[in-house]
Enzyme design. Structure first.
Site, PDB file in Angstrom:
ATOM      1  N   ASP A  98      20.788  23.067 -30.319  1.00  0.00           N
ATOM      2  CA  ASP A  98      19.695  23.819 -29.710  1.00  0.00           C
ATOM      3  C   ASP A  98      20.228  25.162 -29.207  1.00  0.00           C
ATOM      4  O   ASP A  98      21.107  25.209 -28.347  1.00  0.00           O
ATOM      5  CB  ASP A  98      19.072  23.016 -28.549  1.00  0.00           C
ATOM      6  CG  ASP A  98      17.707  23.537 -28.158  1.00  0.00           C
ATOM      7  OD1 ASP A  98      17.516  24.777 -28.158  1.00  0.00           O
ATOM      8  OD2 ASP A  98      16.823  22.724 -27.852  1.00  0.00           O
ATOM      9  N   SER A 103      11.717  25.740 -29.052  1.00  0.00           N
ATOM     10  CA  SER A 103      12.262  24.521 -29.650  1.00  0.00           C
ATOM     11  C   SER A 103      11.172  23.598 -30.181  1.00  0.00           C
ATOM     12  O   SER A 103      11.451  22.707 -30.977  1.00  0.00           O
ATOM     13  CB  SER A 103      13.099  23.755 -28.627  1.00  0.00           C
ATOM     14  OG  SER A 103      14.230  24.523 -28.282  1.00  0.00           O
ATOM     15  N   HIS A 158      20.271  29.744 -21.362  1.00  0.00           N
ATOM     16  CA  HIS A 158      19.120  30.117 -20.531  1.00  0.00           C
ATOM     17  C   HIS A 158      19.553  30.492 -19.115  1.00  0.00           C
ATOM     18  O   HIS A 158      18.909  31.300 -18.451  1.00  0.00           O
ATOM     19  CB  HIS A 158      18.113  28.965 -20.451  1.00  0.00           C
ATOM     20  CG  HIS A 158      17.195  28.882 -21.639  1.00  0.00           C
ATOM     21  ND1 HIS A 158      16.430  29.931 -22.068  1.00  0.00           N
ATOM     22  CD2 HIS A 158      16.940  27.857 -22.501  1.00  0.00           C
ATOM     23  CE1 HIS A 158      15.731  29.563 -23.136  1.00  0.00           C
ATOM     24  NE2 HIS A 158      16.024  28.311 -23.418  1.00  0.00           N
ATOM     25  N   HIS A 186      15.260  33.121 -25.960  1.00  0.00           N
ATOM     26  CA  HIS A 186      15.809  32.832 -27.287  1.00  0.00           C
ATOM     27  C   HIS A 186      15.989  34.127 -28.072  1.00  0.00           C
ATOM     28  O   HIS A 186      15.432  35.165 -27.708  1.00  0.00           O
ATOM     29  CB  HIS A 186      14.857  31.907 -28.045  1.00  0.00           C
ATOM     30  CG  HIS A 186      14.721  30.556 -27.415  1.00  0.00           C
ATOM     31  ND1 HIS A 186      13.736  29.668 -27.747  1.00  0.00           N
ATOM     32  CD2 HIS A 186      15.462  29.947 -26.454  1.00  0.00           C
ATOM     33  CE1 HIS A 186      13.881  28.564 -27.030  1.00  0.00           C
ATOM     34  NE2 HIS A 186      14.908  28.714 -26.233  1.00  0.00           N
TER      35      HIS A 186
END
Ligand SMILES: [Zn+2]
Length: 541
Positions: free
Chosen positions: A54, A106, A338, A450
């Site tokens: 991820d 995601s 993040h 992202h």
């Protein structure tokens, strides 16, 4: 201040075996010989393992290689080190945009790489007919997107999902959920995120779908965090955290009851180690009330490593003669980023690579397709001109404002610190080598975002070569299905081989080094139309 003042002065070159002009040529020749020997495999992929990093963008891959080289393998410098995934013979690029967004989250991303259909941001396992928060559209089954995990179950294979995040988090839930909002992990979340406009009585949350619906309830191995999503708020778990559910359902107990003797429920790494795969057909591991800890927290929390979970999952799943599908997520690379905690994120990426190696070591390339990819990248860069062999956290040089900067930086995020009217914030005395250090980003944001550039696909095993080139992210599960004869792949005559009459001489964008004896290239327009008509019902259900 001099430009080089903040560069690391000691290079690891000292004392290391010297690299010579000849050594680069030798290395290139060895690589070339290895590439010339690479064969494409075209047998049936009895097993498919998908490893999903991820937020595992290219800078995270490069930096994990250097960090592993320096801190784990102790190679002379670091940059010349090797990740296990570097050894995979086939690589491609995945285009990750979502139906309504340039940069993926995601959720829509999971729908693409697991279900083969691009969708809207924040939605999982549903088509773009479903907008975020629209539970009416979610409940319309014609909007549901099935997944490679469901197709594998339908073919009689065992299935498993393993993650370091909550098992109800966006990526793993892409294998089993159909939800209009990724945040609806429990019934409490449904009321919490919509101020009561959506009724949890009619809108099943993600945890409920996992335990009570197809294909979730049939998954053999489920391991991750998120325990509170499965427990009523009247119950306190073994680590003294309260459950979250308002509907009184104890989904953990319901799962245990439904599996009987064949099932086992566990909560820590010692219990995982004790599991005898021969006696367990169903395993539910909920190791934390929320996400499993970062690598640096795992020991204190008694959490298992991703590698250990992957190993146990494969031991259980491989008992099925028909094979298995396993989804393994390195989920907290994303969370580190993040939080602008670059070093933490990169250690998670090193751990992710260890799990990939374990999965590869425990399976055979002749009957197992392994696909490694990411859902999206991050607003993260690896830049500047640090000396060869520098630690990745070190200062890379000095800006024109005469203040130092590090090689690792973010375009945005929570680590922002104010400077003065004349100067940006001075990081020269910051604890930049600490794993919890937050890099100072350009734009202040509560959570770093992202990144939208393409991400890598690495593959090995049967039909892995179909993943070379640049593809839409939604292409990936179609290849896994084709290689393993499930879902859309099973409708092909001869399973994962194309009848010879349809073989075209047109070059595809695959990078095969030997001719494909079964003619895997299918460019016949009539055949494509026929296949499309046959395949479509598999996805919209
Ligand atoms: Zn994220």
């Amino acid at each position: 201040m001099h430009q080089a003042a903040y560069k690391e002065s000691v290079s690891r070159a000292e004392g290391a075996t010297p690299e010579t002009p000849e050594s680069w040529v030798t290395s290139a020749q060895e690589d070339l010989a290895s590439k010339l020997r690479t064969q494409t495999k075209v047998g049936v992929a009895k097993n498919v393992i998908m490893f999903l990093g991820d937020g595992w963008g290219v800078p995270s891959i490069t930096l994990a290689r250097i960090l592993k080289g320096q801190e784990v393998d102790h190679v002379p410098f670091g940059e010349e080190g090797q990740l296990h995934v570097d050894t995979f013979p086939f690589t491609g690029m995945s285009r990750t945009f979502c139906v309504d967004a340039q940069v993926a989250d995601s959720a829509c991303s999971a729908t693409a790489y697991l279900g083969g259909v691009k969708a809207n941001t924040g939605t999982i396992g549903v088509t773009s007919n479903v907008n975020r928060m629209n539970c009416t559209a979610q409940n319309d089954k014609t909007n549901h997107v099935s997944s490679i995990l469901a197709w594998a179950q339908a073919a009689g294979k065992s299935t498993g999902i393993v993650t370091t995040t909550r098992i109800t988090h966006a990526s793993p839930s892409g294998t089993y959920a159909h939800i209009a909002n990724r945040d609806w992990e429990s019934d409490f979340d449904i009321t919490d995120t919509t101020n009561g406009e959506v009724d949890p009585e009619t809108c099943d949350d993600i945890a409920e779908q996992l335990i009570l619906s197809d294909p979730g309830k049939n998954i053999n191995v489920i391991m991750g965090g998120g325990r509170r999503k499965f427990l009523p708020d009247t119950v306190t778990d073994t680590e003294n955290y309260p459950g979250q559910r308002k509907d009184g359902k104890n989904l953990k107990d319901m799962w245990i009851e439904s599996k009987g003797e064949a099932g086992k429920y566990i909560e820590n790494k010692a219990q995982l180690a004790e599991i005898d795969a021969n006696n367990v057909d169903y395993l539910l591991g909920l190791f934390s009330h929320t996400d499993i800890g970062y690598l640096d927290e795992q020991e204190a929390n008694q959490d298992p490593s991703l590698e250990a979970m992957t190993e146990k999952a494969i031991q259980i799943l491989s008992k099925n003669e028909k094979g298995f599908f396993l989804f393994v997520e390195g989920g907290r690379i994303d969370h580190g980023h993040h939080g602008n905690q670059a070093l933490r994120a990169i250690w998670e990426a090193v751990e992710f690579d260890k799990a990939i190696k374990k999965g590869d070591d425990l399976t055979d390339d002749d009957d197992t397709l392994i696909v490694v990819t990411a859902d999206h990248s991050h607003a993260f860069s690896f830049a500047g001109y640090a000396n060869r062999g520098s630690k990745i956290t070190k200062f890379a040089g000095t800006g024109s404002d005469e203040l130092p900067y590090t090689s690792l930086s973010y375009a945005n995020g929570p680590g922002a610190k104010n400077g003065t009217a004349e100067h940006r914030y001075d990081i020269s005395t910051d604890p930049i080598e600490e794993v919890t250090y937050e890099q100072v980003p350009l734009v202040p944001l509560d959570s770093e975002t992202h990144g939208g550039e393409d991400v890598m696909i690495f593959a090995k095993g049967p039909f892995a070569h179909l993943l070379t080139g640049v593809h839409l992210q939604s292409y990936i599960p179609h290849v896994m299905a084709y290689a393993s004869c499930v879902g859309s792949g099973a409708v092909y005559d001869g399973c994962n081989t194309i009848p010879s009459s349809t073989v075209s001489s047109t070059q595809s964008n695959t990078d095969t080094t030997t001719p494909d004896p079964n003619g895997a290239n299918n460019n016949n327009p009539v055949m494509i139309l026929l296949m499309t008509i046959i395949i479509l019902p598999f996805f919209y259900r």
